[in-house]
Design a protein around this motif. Structure first.
Motif, PDB file in Angstrom:
ATOM      1  N   THR A 144      -5.952   3.525   4.150  1.00 17.02           N
ATOM      2  CA  THR A 144      -5.159   2.083   4.399  1.00 17.02           C
ATOM      3  C   THR A 144      -5.779   1.159   5.413  1.00 17.02           C
ATOM      4  N   PHE A 160       0.788  -1.302   0.106  1.00 25.79           N
ATOM      5  CA  PHE A 160       0.158   0.014   0.248  1.00 25.79           C
ATOM      6  C   PHE A 160       0.689   1.312   0.037  1.00 25.79           C
ATOM      7  N   CYS A 184       0.698   5.239   0.733  1.00 24.71           N
ATOM      8  CA  CYS A 184      -0.398   6.079   1.325  1.00 24.71           C
ATOM      9  C   CYS A 184       0.083   7.553   0.793  1.00 24.71           C
TER      10      CYS A 184
END
Ligand code: ADE
Length: 238
Positions: free
Chosen positions: A146, A111, A113
């Motif tokens: 997230t 992920f 961010c």
């Protein structure tokens, strides 16, 4: 499945996620080996004394844009071959339970961010395999978004929730909202548990739940039934 799901999260605010991952279900999921979390500080992939991760936008305008180099360097350090590289952005596809199930079947999620005004477009062009939004609103940073996605994904991994089937009869699992649930006492402040639920007639209970589930969905989320009405109906009962 059975193997561990690797989840790497790149952020300039690692503390926001470490607290979240260190509690409750997610903490237990990591302890049991069902998932492996790594929170990566993007500042560790900068080369200047100030550990700069953002810069002014070309063409002018307000706010700052996240630089591409630390993001590329961080992702490349994580052996990303075969991984889904997910950019969290309000411009992404809107997250839902079907996407959670899809991601829960993977073995490696990374992920990214975003923070500030956005992320240099080349991250989207050449690094991200997916872009996800958690809803039509703008957050100050992608760490919160997230956390939402990670939570929804991890609970679907085998062995994370207690009972088998715990995720089979919940809202959205069959495209509908879940039926009403009751526990003891049988009567509380004048409100009684529906007779059918204490009848012991499992076929009757199944039918009642199905009809409640459909009725709720029709009233609150007709869009889920494919009727075309995409608006949330105002609810009178809280
Ligand atoms: N970053 C800022 N707002 C967001 C949103 N709605 N979804 C995902 N990431 C975001």
């Amino acid at each position: 499945m059975g193997a561990s799901l690797k989840i790497d999260i790149l952020t300039i605010f690692p503390g926001m996620l470490e607290g979240f991952l260190g509690e409750s279900m997610l903490k237990r999921a990591a302890r049991s080996g069902a998932v492996e979390f790594r929170v990566v500080n993007l500042r560790d992939f900068t080369n200047d004394a100030h550990r700069t991760t953002d810069d002014r936008p070309y063409g002018g305008g307000p706010g700052m844009v996240m630089k591409p180099e630390p993001i590329f360097a961080a992702v490349e350090s994580l052996e990303p071959a075969g991984a889904r590289v997910i950019l969290m952005t309000p411009q992404g596809r809107r997250f839902d339970q079907a996407m959670a199930r899809d991601l829960a079947g993977e073995s490696h999620l990374i992920f990214v961010c975003g923070h500030y005004e956005g992320v240099d477009e080349r991250v989207r062009q050449a690094l991200a395999t997916d872009e996800i939004s958690i809803g039509d609103y703008v957050l100050t940073n992608g760490a919160v978004a997230t956390a939402v996605v990670v939570d929804a994904v991890v609970r679907l991994r085998p062995g994370v929730l207690g009972g088998a089937g715990a995720t089979e009869e919940e809202s959205f699992s069959d495209g509908c909202l879940e039926y009403p649930q009751y526990t003891r006492p049988p009567e509380f402040r004048g409100m009684r548990v529906p007779d059918v639920l204490v009848s012991g007639d499992h076929e009757e209970i199944r039918r009642w739940r199905r009809s409640q589930s459909l009725q709720r969905t029709r009233e609150r989320r007709p869009d889920l039934l494919g009727g075309g009405d995409d608006g949330l109906k105002k609810r009178g009962d809280g």
